[in-house]
Design a protein around this motif. Structure first.
Motif, PDB file in Angstrom:
ATOM      1  N   LEU A   1       2.108 -89.568 -20.280  1.00 36.86           N
ATOM      2  CA  LEU A   1       2.204 -88.165 -19.914  1.00 36.86           C
ATOM      3  C   LEU A   1       2.997 -87.410 -20.968  1.00 36.86           C
ATOM      4  CD1 LEU A   1       2.977 -88.467 -16.102  1.00 36.86           C
ATOM      5  CD2 LEU A   1       0.841 -87.711 -17.156  1.00 36.86           C
ATOM      6  N   SER A   2       2.594 -86.182 -21.244  1.00 43.65           N
ATOM      7  CA  SER A   2       3.298 -85.299 -22.164  1.00 43.65           C
ATOM      8  C   SER A   2       3.501 -83.960 -21.486  1.00 43.65           C
ATOM      9  CB  SER A   2       2.505 -85.095 -23.459  1.00 43.65           C
ATOM     10  OG  SER A   2       2.537 -86.248 -24.250  1.00 43.65           O
ATOM     11  N   THR A   3       4.528 -83.244 -21.926  1.00 40.77           N
ATOM     12  CA  THR A   3       4.762 -81.897 -21.400  1.00 40.77           C
ATOM     13  C   THR A   3       4.717 -80.893 -22.539  1.00 40.77           C
ATOM     14  OG1 THR A   3       7.153 -82.149 -21.631  1.00 40.77           O
ATOM     15  CG2 THR A   3       6.206 -82.674 -19.482  1.00 40.77           C
ATOM     16  N   ILE A   4       4.193 -79.729 -22.221  1.00 42.55           N
ATOM     17  CA  ILE A   4       4.214 -78.603 -23.145  1.00 42.55           C
ATOM     18  C   ILE A   4       4.933 -77.478 -22.414  1.00 42.55           C
ATOM     19  CG2 ILE A   4       2.890 -76.926 -24.472  1.00 42.55           C
ATOM     20  CD1 ILE A   4       0.601 -78.938 -24.586  1.00 42.55           C
ATOM     21  N   GLU A   5       5.977 -76.958 -23.043  1.00 46.37           N
ATOM     22  CA  GLU A   5       6.725 -75.852 -22.450  1.00 46.37           C
ATOM     23  C   GLU A   5       7.153 -74.903 -23.550  1.00 46.37           C
ATOM     24  OE1 GLU A   5      10.590 -75.005 -19.623  1.00 46.37           O
ATOM     25  OE2 GLU A   5       9.940 -77.053 -19.949  1.00 46.37           O
ATOM     26  N   ARG A   6       6.689 -73.652 -23.473  1.00 45.76           N
ATOM     27  CA  ARG A   6       6.994 -72.613 -24.457  1.00 45.76           C
ATOM     28  C   ARG A   6       6.689 -73.080 -25.884  1.00 45.76           C
ATOM     29  NH1 ARG A   6      11.319 -72.003 -20.807  1.00 45.76           N
ATOM     30  NH2 ARG A   6      12.642 -73.268 -22.105  1.00 45.76           N
ATOM     31  N   GLY A   7       5.607 -73.822 -26.055  1.00 41.11           N
ATOM     32  CA  GLY A   7       5.209 -74.268 -27.381  1.00 41.11           C
ATOM     33  C   GLY A   7       5.879 -75.550 -27.837  1.00 41.11           C
ATOM     34  N   ASP A   8       6.802 -76.075 -27.036  1.00 41.63           N
ATOM     35  CA  ASP A   8       7.500 -77.321 -27.362  1.00 41.63           C
ATOM     36  C   ASP A   8       6.765 -78.472 -26.688  1.00 41.63           C
ATOM     37  OD1 ASP A   8       9.970 -78.787 -28.329  1.00 41.63           O
ATOM     38  OD2 ASP A   8      10.019 -79.246 -26.179  1.00 41.63           O
ATOM     39  N   ILE A   9       6.438 -79.513 -27.449  1.00 44.49           N
ATOM     40  CA  ILE A   9       5.715 -80.666 -26.916  1.00 44.49           C
ATOM     41  C   ILE A   9       6.645 -81.870 -26.923  1.00 44.49           C
ATOM     42  CG2 ILE A   9       3.729 -82.188 -27.181  1.00 44.49           C
ATOM     43  CD1 ILE A   9       2.321 -79.878 -28.631  1.00 44.49           C
ATOM     44  N   ASP A  10       7.014 -82.308 -25.736  1.00 40.08           N
ATOM     45  CA  ASP A  10       7.865 -83.496 -25.542  1.00 40.08           C
ATOM     46  C   ASP A  10       9.179 -83.430 -26.307  1.00 40.08           C
ATOM     47  OD1 ASP A  10       5.979 -84.643 -23.852  1.00 40.08           O
ATOM     48  OD2 ASP A  10       4.973 -85.691 -25.487  1.00 40.08           O
ATOM     49  N   GLY A  11       9.622 -82.261 -26.698  1.00 39.16           N
ATOM     50  CA  GLY A  11      10.887 -82.125 -27.410  1.00 39.16           C
ATOM     51  C   GLY A  11      10.859 -82.640 -28.837  1.00 39.16           C
ATOM     52  N   THR A  12       9.691 -83.038 -29.329  1.00 41.02           N
ATOM     53  CA  THR A  12       9.608 -83.592 -30.688  1.00 41.02           C
ATOM     54  C   THR A  12       8.689 -82.805 -31.605  1.00 41.02           C
ATOM     55  OG1 THR A  12       7.809 -85.090 -30.075  1.00 41.02           O
ATOM     56  CG2 THR A  12      10.059 -85.935 -29.864  1.00 41.02           C
ATOM     57  N   ARG A  13       7.789 -82.028 -31.040  1.00 38.59           N
ATOM     58  CA  ARG A  13       6.833 -81.264 -31.837  1.00 38.59           C
ATOM     59  C   ARG A  13       6.750 -79.849 -31.305  1.00 38.59           C
ATOM     60  NH1 ARG A  13       1.675 -84.653 -31.180  1.00 38.59           N
ATOM     61  NH2 ARG A  13       2.611 -85.049 -29.187  1.00 38.59           N
ATOM     62  N   THR A  14       6.286 -78.926 -32.155  1.00 36.03           N
ATOM     63  CA  THR A  14       6.210 -77.515 -31.794  1.00 36.03           C
ATOM     64  C   THR A  14       4.878 -76.929 -32.234  1.00 36.03           C
ATOM     65  OG1 THR A  14       8.591 -77.320 -32.107  1.00 36.03           O
ATOM     66  CG2 THR A  14       7.344 -75.274 -32.047  1.00 36.03           C
ATOM     67  N   VAL A  15       4.275 -76.120 -31.358  1.00 33.16           N
ATOM     68  CA  VAL A  15       3.068 -75.375 -31.727  1.00 33.16           C
ATOM     69  C   VAL A  15       3.506 -74.302 -32.717  1.00 33.16           C
ATOM     70  CG1 VAL A  15       1.227 -73.872 -30.906  1.00 33.16           C
ATOM     71  CG2 VAL A  15       1.980 -75.804 -29.492  1.00 33.16           C
ATOM     72  N   VAL A  16       2.966 -74.356 -33.932  1.00 31.78           N
ATOM     73  CA  VAL A  16       3.368 -73.397 -34.966  1.00 31.78           C
ATOM     74  C   VAL A  16       2.285 -72.369 -35.282  1.00 31.78           C
ATOM     75  CG1 VAL A  16       5.104 -74.863 -36.040  1.00 31.78           C
ATOM     76  CG2 VAL A  16       2.736 -74.996 -36.829  1.00 31.78           C
ATOM     77  N   GLN A  17       1.038 -72.668 -34.943  1.00 30.12           N
ATOM     78  CA  GLN A  17      -0.048 -71.719 -35.179  1.00 30.12           C
ATOM     79  C   GLN A  17      -1.051 -71.825 -34.045  1.00 30.12           C
ATOM     80  OE1 GLN A  17      -1.722 -72.855 -38.919  1.00 30.12           O
ATOM     81  NE2 GLN A  17      -0.104 -71.916 -40.118  1.00 30.12           N
ATOM     82  N   ILE A  18      -1.586 -70.667 -33.644  1.00 31.94           N
ATOM     83  CA  ILE A  18      -2.658 -70.635 -32.642  1.00 31.94           C
ATOM     84  C   ILE A  18      -3.709 -69.643 -33.114  1.00 31.94           C
ATOM     85  CG2 ILE A  18      -3.314 -69.934 -30.312  1.00 31.94           C
ATOM     86  CD1 ILE A  18      -0.788 -70.937 -29.238  1.00 31.94           C
ATOM     87  N   ASP A  19      -4.950 -70.084 -33.096  1.00 30.53           N
ATOM     88  CA  ASP A  19      -6.092 -69.199 -33.300  1.00 30.53           C
ATOM     89  C   ASP A  19      -6.684 -69.000 -31.907  1.00 30.53           C
ATOM     90  OD1 ASP A  19      -8.622 -68.100 -33.670  1.00 30.53           O
ATOM     91  OD2 ASP A  19      -8.918 -69.120 -35.584  1.00 30.53           O
ATOM     92  N   VAL A  20      -6.342 -67.893 -31.260  1.00 33.90           N
ATOM     93  CA  VAL A  20      -6.708 -67.665 -29.869  1.00 33.90           C
ATOM     94  C   VAL A  20      -8.225 -67.604 -29.698  1.00 33.90           C
ATOM     95  CG1 VAL A  20      -6.514 -66.071 -27.919  1.00 33.90           C
ATOM     96  CG2 VAL A  20      -4.532 -66.537 -29.337  1.00 33.90           C
ATOM     97  N   ASP A  21      -8.921 -66.904 -30.590  1.00 38.41           N
ATOM     98  CA  ASP A  21     -10.372 -66.747 -30.455  1.00 38.41           C
ATOM     99  C   ASP A  21     -11.106 -68.082 -30.566  1.00 38.41           C
ATOM    100  OD1 ASP A  21     -10.092 -64.020 -30.104  1.00 38.41           O
ATOM    101  OD2 ASP A  21     -10.305 -63.595 -32.249  1.00 38.41           O
ATOM    102  N   ARG A  22     -10.649 -68.934 -31.449  1.00 39.00           N
ATOM    103  CA  ARG A  22     -11.294 -70.242 -31.635  1.00 39.00           C
ATOM    104  C   ARG A  22     -10.647 -71.347 -30.795  1.00 39.00           C
ATOM    105  NH1 ARG A  22     -11.336 -69.130 -37.786  1.00 39.00           N
ATOM    106  NH2 ARG A  22     -13.361 -68.181 -38.037  1.00 39.00           N
ATOM    107  N   ARG A  23      -9.538 -71.019 -30.100  1.00 38.69           N
ATOM    108  CA  ARG A  23      -8.778 -71.972 -29.276  1.00 38.69           C
ATOM    109  C   ARG A  23      -8.363 -73.198 -30.096  1.00 38.69           C
ATOM    110  NH1 ARG A  23     -13.210 -71.024 -26.994  1.00 38.69           N
ATOM    111  NH2 ARG A  23     -13.854 -73.195 -26.930  1.00 38.69           N
TER     112      ARG A  23
END
Length: 151
Positions: free
Chosen positions: A67-89
């Motif tokens: 199991l993994s958690t994503i919260e406010r762009g933080d993934i499991d406290g080790t990685r971060t969402v840094v870019q999102i292309d909303v239209d292409r998901r």
């Protein structure tokens, strides 16, 4: 649209330019000046990116069974969402000295990573069960009880 996220998103305060007669007083249709339109467009894109991050927030089951958690762009406290292309998901995640890319399903309930891993969103009851404290040696109580109406 393509977004780059930083730790703090800037807030914009849009106001009419000073010493400029309003469009209504000149008898012309109201239009925003180019710089104001660009600022508004940027703010809209930022808000769309924040909504996308909220849609990713939750508990996710990985194809490995972990199991993994994503919260406010933080993934499991080790990685971060840094870019999102909303239209292409599509998203780019950074952490552990590397970047990884993924594509999100139209329903936002599945994430397919470039390395072949697939994540599926889990219902809230799994998150609650996972976060409840357990004593050493105590077993997982299993799924919540179901009730059947009699009569």
């Amino acid at each position: 649209r393509f977004f780059i996220f930083h730790a703090a998103m800037p807030a914009f305060a849009l106001r009419p330019p000073q010493n400029s007669p309003s469009a209504a007083s000149r008898g012309a249709p109201a239009q925003s000046p180019p710089d104001e339109t660009a600022a508004l467009s940027l703010r809209i894109r930022q808000l769309e990116g924040q909504v996308a991050l909220m849609r990713l927030t939750g508990l996710w089951l990985r194809s490995s069974g972990d199991l993994s958690t994503i919260e406010r762009g933080d993934i499991d406290g080790t990685r971060t969402v840094v870019q999102i292309d909303v239209d292409r998901r599509q998203l780019v995640v950074a952490g552990d000295g590397r970047e990884q890319r993924a594509r999100v399903a139209p329903s936002w309930d599945e994430v397919q990573w470039e390395d072949g891993d697939v994540w599926w969103r889990q219902p809230l009851q799994h998150a609650l069960r996972r976060s409840s404290p357990r004593r050493r040696g105590e077993e997982d109580p299993g799924p919540p009880a179901t009730f059947t109406k009699i009569g």
